[in-house]
Structure formats: structure tokens, C-alpha cells
Design an enzyme around this catalytic site. Structure first.
Site, PDB file in Angstrom:
ATOM      1  N   TRP A 457      24.438  -2.047 -13.887  1.00  0.00           N
ATOM      2  CA  TRP A 457      24.646  -0.836 -14.695  1.00  0.00           C
ATOM      3  C   TRP A 457      25.777  -1.012 -15.692  1.00  0.00           C
ATOM      4  CZ3 TRP A 457      28.429   3.432 -14.090  1.00  0.00           C
ATOM      5  CH2 TRP A 457      28.047   4.618 -14.736  1.00  0.00           C
ATOM      6  N   GLU A 501      20.276  -1.306 -16.315  1.00  0.00           N
ATOM      7  CA  GLU A 501      20.330  -0.222 -17.294  1.00  0.00           C
ATOM      8  C   GLU A 501      21.422  -0.410 -18.346  1.00  0.00           C
ATOM      9  OE1 GLU A 501      18.800   3.791 -15.431  1.00  0.00           O
ATOM     10  OE2 GLU A 501      20.744   3.256 -14.562  1.00  0.00           O
ATOM     11  N   GLU A 523      16.775   1.760 -18.120  1.00  0.00           N
ATOM     12  CA  GLU A 523      17.004   2.623 -19.269  1.00  0.00           C
ATOM     13  C   GLU A 523      17.654   1.778 -20.351  1.00  0.00           C
ATOM     14  OE1 GLU A 523      19.262   6.076 -18.358  1.00  0.00           O
ATOM     15  OE2 GLU A 523      17.672   7.011 -17.195  1.00  0.00           O
TER      16      GLU A 523
END
Length: 629
Positions: A457, A501, A523
């Protein structure tokens, strides 16, 4: 992860002390513990580990777990880390159940050889986190319920004393980096959505493995991987629900309605090691063996196959431990136990010996200092790294975790091993609690590696104050830098639960042959300031969330999603969510893209699949198979 998505219809169902060498302690302080039977001496597991004994009064245990929860329920970017461990036995009664709520950076685990050795008569739950909107209206969601773990215990659901809405379910409303492993749920529903708290109740998980449960309510979970488990039923899907080796899994027939992807068997699996107490009160670490073609929970198999390591074979580290001392212990043949806390790592922790086990408790976190690489694993088989979080520091690191070196081991590949190096619940973070900088978060160069649940992340939000908040955060793009999330160069690498992401170039690049991925969630970055910042050197608009290199001849992906939310410039366009060579050996099964409210992805994969933009926000575009059959 902060977006919200359309809400599906609701379902109708709604120590005493420890041994003589380990005190019941914790950073919050601990009251006097009731006496326990004499036990052999044990090693100290760290100041933020609390070990409970079934002889303790329920009220005393309840007070302690409530105390930890009160501190951690909203402590998203704090430095506190906790492990709440339960010795074999039963906790709570029908009249006085034990109801444990799990906050950030908290591990709740049983210390039995089997999950049924520790019974919680009550609940072990995660609820929505409530933060009112600016106008004072309720905003209770699970989108940011990250970084917590529940494992190796039996939950006998008992809601006595709770309100009626919660009477029939154990709630586990989590998002990324919040695994449930080796859990047995009886007496009620397991709900992955907290439908009892004021809405909107969105959730974005998640991962469950080696678990036995009855009815499971998916609710608003946009994506979820259930691996090697047994369930009675599954309520619904939102965008991407994947089942691998699950007894009782629904059918994928009719995809994408519902959006299920089902593998009858898991291609490669190895359960995460766990700490347990033997019949003489001694701490041991059980290290399961790896298996191919598995289905259902592996509790009995993991006790018969694998290794048991005494705690004495581990160097037990605290955040005060010097890296040179850790490396000396590793070089001398010790394994490594990281007790809860944040470790400032200014030189690499080097794991060089085949079969070494590195086990973190309570989301132990290694933070890079001065551009260091926090951890490397040599090009050797059988290493297990589990329960560890790696944070980028304020000076750019080339990588946070490197497994093998390119052309390592003098170019001799480890192929076909029955003992793959394994990463279980290893999480990565770039930004959030502080500015973070890295080139590549995870780099896998070795062959025959298993990645069993990771969240890589680059933070889309955090404690940093960029332009007065996370919206309009052009500064984040320039300051919290992470170019690549995961790069896989090794052959025969398998990933079960790969979440990557917000990185600034390709989030995941797969260069190795014969790779297999079971559930991929991505994402794209929220914060590119302009289209020029989000355009490839050859002029292609945007970078894919997942790229299989043109040179790859064999690759498998089952259940992959890439989402877009260009909040700085909604006019930004990305050409493809996925890129892969069009060759028979590369098979991508069940792909989707979604617009989360801003930005455009023109195609799902290589010009195939419809466009997502602000005209169809929250409605995925799917491709069942690529190449198209």
C-alpha cells in the site's frame, strides 16, 4: 482505500498469570493477576503481549481487552502494537460471555495446537469505525479497518448483553491487512459487514483461510478471498469474491452475476506458523508444510506434517534490539520472533539460511531509516516470513523486502521444491504515519515462492497535512513516492491474496514464468496531478494496475480487479486496467475494472472490455477470460 461503493441489499439474518518467567503485562498497565498452577519458565514475549489463562475471572479478562480496544479503536497510524493470547481452555460463560473487540494493530490468537483448544464463549469482533461528517451526520464504515488479526481459536457465538441486532452473528467488518485464520465459528452467523451500526457500512476486504464457519454474510465487501475453508453458505457478492479450495463454496456459473470465481483446489498453500503452548507449558512454534492441490481446512494435517520449533530456537527481539544482534543470531542458526512494536531499521535484517522462520507478533513493524532495505531473504528454499509489516522511511529505500537477488545462487534456480519460501500476512506501507519513499516495495527474484496474503500500500491518506487534507493533495504525489508495488522476476511464484494499491507506475509487474495469482485487488493512484504525470514514456495513457511482461509464455490469474479514482484531476484517462501478452499460455480468468467516482479506464485488458467513467460509477466492467475464448 477510502472510497465508498453502492450498498448491496441486506441479508435477512441479521493469565492469570502466566508462567513464572512471563508476567501479564502491557503498555497500558496491568492489574494483579490471579494465581495459576506452577509452570516451567518461559521467555518474555514482550511488554505488549498479554497472555490469558482460563483460571482468570472473565471480568478481569474483559477489562483488559476493553482497555486495549479503547486505545486502538481509532489509532490508525499510532505506534502501539498488541498481542492478546489465550492459553488452551474456555473463556466466558453462557451468563457472562467474553466479548472481544479488535482494534488497530491488535492480534487476538489462541495458544492451542488446534483452534478448538481455545474456546471464546462470546465473540471476537470488528465493528464499523464511526467518524461524523462535517455536517454532523453519521459516517460509519469499515473501509479503513486495516491491520488486525484473529487466529487459532473457536468462537462460540454468544451475544448476551448486546442489542438485539447483534444477537445472531459474530461481526468481522474489516478491509485490507486484517486476516482471519484457523478460526472455528459455531452458534451464529459470521458477518463480514457491520449492518447494526449507522450506515453507510461500506467494507473493502479481505482474507480468510483455514476457517470453518456456517452461514457467512458477505454484505458490502467489495472483494474477498476465502481459501482452504469450509462454509455452510455465502450470502452475496459485490464486485469480486474468490473461493479457492473451499468446501461449500458457491458456483461461479453465471459470472458476473454473481461475481464469484471458484477454484476447486488451491494450487499451492502453506498455512501461517503459530505460537502454541504444549502440555508441559512450553512455548513452541508450529510451522506447517506446503501442499499442492488442497481443499478444506488443514488443522489435522498441519499437526501431522511440518515442523515444531521450540521458542528457544528463536532470537526474541524487541524494538530495542540492535539489527547487528539480530543478524548475528540469524547467522548462528536462530530463527527470529519479533515482539509487538515499531522497529527502526537502519541496516538490513538479512535472512540467509534455508528454512529460517521470521514470525511477528501483534503486527510488528519494521520502519526503514536512512534509506535502508529493512529485510532481505537469500535465494534459498523454505524460509517463512509471517506477520510482519514493512514501512518506508523518509529517505528513499530501493526496496522494502527483497526475496533473492537477480541471478542469485550463481544463476541456479530452485525449481520444483516442496518447501517454498513463503510470505504470510506480510504487509507494506509507503506513507500514512509519516512521509514514506521507496522505489519498489516488494521484489521477488527467487523461484518457487509463495505469497499468502499481502497488502502492498502506498498511502492514499495519512497523518500528513497535504494542502489542508487528502483532497487536492498534489504534494502527496511528489513527497510520498512509491514507483512500483510488487515486481516478480522469479519463476513458479504463486500468490494467494495479492492486494497492491496506489503506486505511481505499474502496481504489479510479473516477469517470471509460470506465475499463479488467486485474487488480485488494485486501486490506481488517486493523486496524479495531471495526465502528463500519468502517461507512459511511449505515450500510452496511464499505467495498468497489473502487467504480465511480453516475454512471459505461461501465467494464470483468477479473479482480478483494478479500480480508478483520480481525485486530483478527474479528466485523467488510463488505457487498460490489465496488460498481458495475447498467447495461449497466459490465461486471465474473471477480470474487472470499476470507477469509484473520478477518472476513466478505457478497457479492462488489452483493448478488451468496456469503459468505466463517471457515467457508470460503481458498476464494474467485466471480462470473463483473456485471451477471449
Amino acid at each position: 482505500m477510502r472510497h465508498q461503493h453502492p450498498r448491496p441489499g441486506r441479508t435477512g439474518r441479521r493469565a492469570a498469570a502466566l508462567t513464572a518467567g512471563l508476567l501479564l503485562t502491557g503498555a497500558l498497565g496491568a492489574g494483579p493477576a490471579a494465581a495459576a498452577p506452577p509452570q516451567p519458565p518461559t521467555s518474555d514475549l514482550g511488554r505488549n503481549v498479554t497472555v490469558f489463562d482460563p483460571s482468570m475471572p472473565t471480568a478481569e479478562i474483559q477489562a483488559r481487552v476493553d482497555e486495549v480496544y479503547a486505545q486502538q479503536v481509532a489509532n490508525e497510524f499510532g505506534t502501539e502494537r498488541y498481542a492478546l493470547l489465550f492459553r488452551p481452555g474456555t473463556y466466558g460463560t453462557d451468563a457472562e460471555p467474553l466479548q472481544v473487540k479488535v482494534g488497530y494493530y491488535t492480534e487476538v490468537a489462541g495458544l492451542g495446537a488446534s483452534p478448538d483448544d481455545v474456546t471464546i464463549n462470546g465473540k471476537v469482533e470488528v465493528y464499523n469505525r464511526c467518524r461524523p461528517n462535517a455536517d454532523g451526520s453519521p459516517n460509519c464504515i469499515a473501509l479503513d479497518n486495516f491491520w488486525r488479526t484473529v487466529s487459532n481459536l473457536h468462537i462460540a457465538v454468544n451475544a448476551a448483553g448486546q442489542d438485539g441486532c447483534r444477537s445472531t452473528a459474530n461481526f468481522f467488518a474489516v478491509s485490507q491487512a486484517s486476516p482471519m485464520r484457523r478460526v472455528h465459528v459455531t452458534g451464529g452467523t459470521l458477518s463480514l459487514m457491520d449492518y447494526c451500526t449507522d450506515g453507510p457500512q461500506f467494507a473493502s476486504g479481505g482474507f480468510m483461510a483455514d476457517t470453518v464457519a456456517g452461514d457467512v454474510v458477505n454484505g458490502s465487501q467489495q472483494q474477498w478471498l476465502t481459501r482452504n475453508s469450509s462454509i455452510g453458505s455465502w450470502s452475496n457478492g459485490v464486485w469480486n469474491q474468490v473461493f479457492s479450495g473451499v468446501e461449500g463454496a458457491p458456483s461461479e456459473e453465471g459470472f458476473p452475476t454473481p461475481p464469484y470465481t471458484v477454484l476447486d483446489e488451491t494450487p499451492l498453500s502453506r498455512e501461517k506458523p503459530w505460537l502454541w503452548v504444549d502440555e508441559r507449558g512450553r512455548y513452541q512454534v508450529r510451522v506447517p508444510a506446503a501442499h499442492r492441490g488442497t481443499r478444506g481446512a488443514s488443522w489435522e494435517q498441519d499437526l501431522a506434517e511440518g515442523r515444531t520449533l521450540p521458542l528457544s530456537s528463536f532470537y526474541v527481539a524487541t524494538p530495542r534490539s540492535a539489527v547487528k544482534d539480530i543478524n548475528t543470531a540469524l547467522a548462528r542458526g536462530s530463527n527470529l520472533l519479533l515482539t509487538p512494536g515499531v522497529y527502526d531499521v537502519d541496516r538490513t535484517i538479512a535472512v540467509k539460511r534455508a528454512g529460517t522462520v521470521v514470525l511477528g507478533l501483534g503486527h510488528a513493524t519494521l520502519t526503514a531509516v536512512g534509506g535502508a532495505v529493512p529485510m532481505t531473504v537469500a535465494d534459498v528454499p523454505g524460509v517463512v516470513v509471517a506477520g510482519v509489516t514493512l514501512d518506508a522511511g523518509t529517505v528513499e529505500s530501493p526496496v522494502l523486502l527483497q526475496v533473492g537477488k537477480e541471478k542469485g545462487n550463481q544463476g541456479r534456480a530452485h525449481r520444483g521444491t516442496d518447501d517454498p519460501t513463503t510470505l504470510s500476512d506480510v504487509f507494506f506501507r509507503v506513507g500514512g504515519p509519516h512521509v514514506g519513499k521507496v522505489d519498489t516495495a516488494l521484489e521477488v527474484n527467487s523461484d518457487d515462492v509463495l505469497v499468502d496474503h499481502t497488502w502492498v500500500w502506498r498511502g492514499d491518506h495519512g497523518v500528513e497535512d497535504f494542502s489542508g487534507g487528502f483532497l487536492g493533495d498534489d504534494e502527496r504525489w511528489a513527497v510520498n513516492t512509491g514507483r512500483q508495488g510488487a515486481v516478480v522476476n522469479g519463476d513458479d511464484v504463486t500468490a494467494t491474496g495479492l492486494f497492491v494499491e496506489h503506486f505511481q507506475r505499474v502496481n504489479t509487474t510479473w516477469n517470471g514464468e509460470r506465475g499463479t495469482v488467486v485474487l488480485y485487488q488494485n486501486e490506481l493512484p488517486y493523486d496524479p496531478p495531471t495526465q502528463a504525470d500519468w502517461t507512459q514514456p511511449d505515450g500510452t495513457l496511464g499505467y495498468p494496475g497489473y502487467r504480465v511482461a511480453d516475454s512471459v509464455r505461461t501465467h494464470r490469474l483468477y479473479g482480478g480487479g483494478s479500480y480508478v479514482y483520480n481525485r486530483n484531476d478527474p479528466s485523467i484517462v488510463t488505457e487498460n486496467g490489465f496488460e498481458a501478452p495475447t498467447t495461449p499460455g497466459v490465461q486471465l480468468h474473471h477480470l474487472l475494472t470499476v470507477n469509484l467516482g473520478a477518472g476513466t479506464i478505457r478497457h479492462v485488458v488489452e483493448g478488451v472490455g468496456g469503459q468505466v467513467d463517471d457515467t457508470n460509477t460503481g458498476t464494474p466492467q467485466y471480462v470473463a477470460d483473456f485471451p477471449v475464448r
